[in-house]
Scaffold this motif. Structure first.
Motif, PDB file in Angstrom:
ATOM      1  N   ALA A  99       0.874  -1.180   0.000  1.00 43.68           N
ATOM      2  CA  ALA A  99       0.000   0.000   0.000  1.00 43.68           C
ATOM      3  C   ALA A  99       0.905   1.222   0.000  1.00 43.68           C
ATOM      4  CB  ALA A  99      -0.894   0.001   1.237  1.00 43.68           C
ATOM      5  N   HIS A 100       0.441   2.288  -0.621  1.00 42.24           N
ATOM      6  CA  HIS A 100       1.252   3.490  -0.769  1.00 42.24           C
ATOM      7  C   HIS A 100       0.599   4.683  -0.094  1.00 42.24           C
ATOM      8  CE1 HIS A 100       2.397   0.791  -4.075  1.00 42.24           C
ATOM      9  NE2 HIS A 100       3.613   1.246  -3.811  1.00 42.24           N
ATOM     10  N   SER A 101       1.388   5.689   0.159  1.00 37.69           N
ATOM     11  CA  SER A 101       0.902   6.917   0.776  1.00 37.69           C
ATOM     12  C   SER A 101      -0.269   7.476  -0.032  1.00 37.69           C
ATOM     13  CB  SER A 101       2.039   7.947   0.838  1.00 37.69           C
ATOM     14  OG  SER A 101       1.612   9.089   1.532  1.00 37.69           O
ATOM     15  N   GLY A 102      -1.315   7.860   0.677  1.00 32.67           N
ATOM     16  CA  GLY A 102      -2.505   8.414   0.041  1.00 32.67           C
ATOM     17  C   GLY A 102      -3.569   7.391  -0.294  1.00 32.67           C
ATOM     18  N   GLU A 103      -3.218   6.099  -0.281  1.00 34.39           N
ATOM     19  CA  GLU A 103      -4.210   5.060  -0.601  1.00 34.39           C
ATOM     20  C   GLU A 103      -5.223   4.903   0.516  1.00 34.39           C
ATOM     21  OE1 GLU A 103      -3.389   1.397  -3.240  1.00 34.39           O
ATOM     22  OE2 GLU A 103      -1.621   1.614  -1.955  1.00 34.39           O
ATOM     23  N   ARG A 104      -6.440   4.645   0.127  1.00 37.82           N
ATOM     24  CA  ARG A 104      -7.532   4.374   1.061  1.00 37.82           C
ATOM     25  C   ARG A 104      -7.661   2.863   1.179  1.00 37.82           C
ATOM     26  NH1 ARG A 104     -10.236   6.947   5.079  1.00 37.82           N
ATOM     27  NH2 ARG A 104     -12.415   6.369   5.114  1.00 37.82           N
ATOM     28  N   LEU A 105      -7.589   2.342   2.419  1.00 38.45           N
ATOM     29  CA  LEU A 105      -7.649   0.912   2.676  1.00 38.45           C
ATOM     30  C   LEU A 105      -8.894   0.558   3.473  1.00 38.45           C
ATOM     31  CD1 LEU A 105      -3.947   0.251   3.785  1.00 38.45           C
ATOM     32  CD2 LEU A 105      -4.892   0.411   1.462  1.00 38.45           C
ATOM     33  N   THR A 106      -9.340  -0.669   3.307  1.00 38.82           N
ATOM     34  CA  THR A 106     -10.460  -1.206   4.073  1.00 38.82           C
ATOM     35  C   THR A 106     -10.042  -2.540   4.666  1.00 38.82           C
ATOM     36  OG1 THR A 106     -12.058  -0.155   2.604  1.00 38.82           O
ATOM     37  CG2 THR A 106     -12.872  -1.960   3.970  1.00 38.82           C
ATOM     38  N   ALA A 107     -10.382  -2.750   5.928  1.00 38.69           N
ATOM     39  CA  ALA A 107     -10.171  -4.040   6.593  1.00 38.69           C
ATOM     40  C   ALA A 107     -11.547  -4.597   6.928  1.00 38.69           C
ATOM     41  CB  ALA A 107      -9.338  -3.870   7.860  1.00 38.69           C
ATOM     42  N   SER A 108     -11.865  -5.750   6.355  1.00 35.14           N
ATOM     43  CA  SER A 108     -13.156  -6.397   6.584  1.00 35.14           C
ATOM     44  C   SER A 108     -12.929  -7.629   7.447  1.00 35.14           C
ATOM     45  CB  SER A 108     -13.794  -6.810   5.261  1.00 35.14           C
ATOM     46  OG  SER A 108     -14.004  -5.663   4.447  1.00 35.14           O
ATOM     47  N   ALA A 109     -13.449  -7.571   8.675  1.00 34.38           N
ATOM     48  CA  ALA A 109     -13.269  -8.661   9.644  1.00 34.38           C
ATOM     49  C   ALA A 109     -14.555  -9.459   9.752  1.00 34.38           C
ATOM     50  CB  ALA A 109     -12.898  -8.089  11.011  1.00 34.38           C
ATOM     51  N   SER A 110     -14.426 -10.793   9.777  1.00 36.34           N
ATOM     52  CA  SER A 110     -15.585 -11.680   9.864  1.00 36.34           C
ATOM     53  C   SER A 110     -15.311 -12.844  10.790  1.00 36.34           C
ATOM     54  CB  SER A 110     -15.928 -12.249   8.487  1.00 36.34           C
ATOM     55  OG  SER A 110     -16.289 -11.222   7.607  1.00 36.34           O
ATOM     56  N   VAL A 111     -16.322 -13.196  11.561  1.00 34.35           N
ATOM     57  CA  VAL A 111     -16.226 -14.342  12.463  1.00 34.35           C
ATOM     58  C   VAL A 111     -16.160 -15.629  11.646  1.00 34.35           C
ATOM     59  CG1 VAL A 111     -18.748 -14.497  12.758  1.00 34.35           C
ATOM     60  CG2 VAL A 111     -17.237 -15.454  14.506  1.00 34.35           C
ATOM     61  N   VAL A 112     -15.261 -16.513  12.027  1.00 38.09           N
ATOM     62  CA  VAL A 112     -15.148 -17.839  11.428  1.00 38.09           C
ATOM     63  C   VAL A 112     -15.757 -18.859  12.380  1.00 38.09           C
ATOM     64  CG1 VAL A 112     -13.530 -19.629  10.659  1.00 38.09           C
ATOM     65  CG2 VAL A 112     -13.073 -17.214  10.138  1.00 38.09           C
ATOM     66  N   SER A 113     -15.425 -18.711  13.661  1.00 37.82           N
ATOM     67  CA  SER A 113     -15.901 -19.626  14.703  1.00 37.82           C
ATOM     68  C   SER A 113     -15.962 -18.851  16.011  1.00 37.82           C
ATOM     69  CB  SER A 113     -14.923 -20.799  14.825  1.00 37.82           C
ATOM     70  OG  SER A 113     -15.263 -21.617  15.919  1.00 37.82           O
ATOM     71  N   ARG A 114     -17.018 -19.102  16.792  1.00 38.02           N
ATOM     72  CA  ARG A 114     -17.172 -18.369  18.054  1.00 38.02           C
ATOM     73  C   ARG A 114     -17.855 -19.259  19.077  1.00 38.02           C
ATOM     74  NH1 ARG A 114     -21.364 -15.428  20.276  1.00 38.02           N
ATOM     75  NH2 ARG A 114     -20.709 -13.801  21.697  1.00 38.02           N
ATOM     76  N   THR A 115     -17.263 -19.308  20.280  1.00 34.17           N
ATOM     77  CA  THR A 115     -17.879 -19.975  21.416  1.00 34.17           C
ATOM     78  C   THR A 115     -17.954 -18.966  22.557  1.00 34.17           C
ATOM     79  OG1 THR A 115     -15.805 -20.753  22.410  1.00 34.17           O
ATOM     80  CG2 THR A 115     -16.810 -22.186  20.733  1.00 34.17           C
ATOM     81  N   ASP A 116     -18.428 -19.385  23.705  1.00 34.36           N
ATOM     82  CA  ASP A 116     -18.503 -18.484  24.857  1.00 34.36           C
ATOM     83  C   ASP A 116     -17.127 -17.991  25.293  1.00 34.36           C
ATOM     84  OD1 ASP A 116     -21.235 -18.643  24.962  1.00 34.36           O
ATOM     85  OD2 ASP A 116     -21.261 -20.172  26.535  1.00 34.36           O
ATOM     86  N   ARG A 117     -16.092 -18.779  25.059  1.00 34.06           N
ATOM     87  CA  ARG A 117     -14.763 -18.435  25.572  1.00 34.06           C
ATOM     88  C   ARG A 117     -13.739 -18.072  24.517  1.00 34.06           C
ATOM     89  NH1 ARG A 117     -12.669 -22.612  29.670  1.00 34.06           N
ATOM     90  NH2 ARG A 117     -11.091 -20.994  29.696  1.00 34.06           N
ATOM     91  N   HIS A 118     -13.957 -18.465  23.262  1.00 33.00           N
ATOM     92  CA  HIS A 118     -12.942 -18.273  22.224  1.00 33.00           C
ATOM     93  C   HIS A 118     -13.584 -17.873  20.901  1.00 33.00           C
ATOM     94  CE1 HIS A 118      -9.957 -20.160  24.819  1.00 33.00           C
ATOM     95  NE2 HIS A 118     -10.849 -21.102  25.059  1.00 33.00           N
ATOM     96  N   GLY A 119     -12.776 -17.309  20.036  1.00 34.16           N
ATOM     97  CA  GLY A 119     -13.245 -16.973  18.703  1.00 34.16           C
ATOM     98  C   GLY A 119     -12.111 -16.984  17.701  1.00 34.16           C
ATOM     99  N   LEU A 120     -12.463 -17.168  16.450  1.00 34.46           N
ATOM    100  CA  LEU A 120     -11.516 -17.144  15.347  1.00 34.46           C
ATOM    101  C   LEU A 120     -12.103 -16.222  14.276  1.00 34.46           C
ATOM    102  CD1 LEU A 120      -8.853 -18.463  14.371  1.00 34.46           C
ATOM    103  CD2 LEU A 120     -10.268 -20.167  13.210  1.00 34.46           C
ATOM    104  N   TYR A 121     -11.299 -15.263  13.829  1.00 38.74           N
ATOM    105  CA  TYR A 121     -11.769 -14.250  12.887  1.00 38.74           C
ATOM    106  C   TYR A 121     -10.776 -14.082  11.744  1.00 38.74           C
ATOM    107  CZ  TYR A 121     -15.222 -12.937  16.354  1.00 38.74           C
ATOM    108  OH  TYR A 121     -16.280 -12.959  17.222  1.00 38.74           O
ATOM    109  N   ASP A 122     -11.296 -13.845  10.553  1.00 39.53           N
ATOM    110  CA  ASP A 122     -10.470 -13.534   9.396  1.00 39.53           C
ATOM    111  C   ASP A 122     -10.684 -12.077   9.012  1.00 39.53           C
ATOM    112  OD1 ASP A 122      -9.326 -16.032   9.114  1.00 39.53           O
ATOM    113  OD2 ASP A 122     -10.787 -16.733   7.649  1.00 39.53           O
TER     114      ASP A 122
END
Length: 150
Positions: A99-122
């Motif tokens: 990525a270069h100076s001035g570029e607009r970036l987006t980070a899209s986070a999504s749950v893969v797996s989730r329990t009461d105590r743990h989670g995995l996200y991409d």
């Protein structure tokens, strides 16, 4: 702000937005980098940023640590969007393009797996042309009630 997905009611959507807003309000690191929360759905968050000149390294590309922090913040907001205090237990990133100076970036986070105590996200980091710049995977654990300061 966010698009509803199947199974998400108005109360759950508002609760997710409130949880993320509350976390962001005290997240001085994300604020200092100029990260902006764009969309929130329980378990899914989109964050945006613009690469500033002070974020580039000696090769004149965005420092990998900034990209990691960006993806990590999106991950944090997504895993805390259920209103339960979660912290990172591990994370990894694969850098695919610069990525270069001035570029607009987006980070899209999504749950893969989730329990009461743990989670995995991409998290997928893209530029304004939708080119994928990085893939991040984060694992979170729930804070014990005695550790929660939020």
């Amino acid at each position: 702000m966010a698009h509803q997905i199947t199974g998400t009611n108005d109360a759950a959507l508002q609760s997710a937005k409130d949880a993320v807003e509350s976390l962001f309000r005290t997240d001085r690191a994300s604020q200092s980098f100029g990260f902006e929360v764009v969309d929130v759905i329980p378990g899914h968050v989109r964050v945006a940023m613009t690469v500033r000149p002070d974020m580039v390294n000696g090769f004149r590309i965005c420092h990998g640590g900034i990209i990691f922090a960006f993806a990590d913040s999106a991950f944090a907001f997504a895993c805390n969007s259920y209103g339960e205090a979660m912290v990172a237990a591990g994370a990894s990133i694969e850098f695919l393009a610069p990525a270069h100076s001035g570029e607009r970036l987006t980070a899209s986070a999504s749950v893969v797996s989730r329990t009461d105590r743990h989670g995995l996200y991409d998290v997928v980091v893209t530029n304004s042309s939708d080119a994928v710049l990085a893939h991040f995977r984060g694992r979170c654990s729930r804070l014990r009630k005695s550790q929660q300061g939020i």
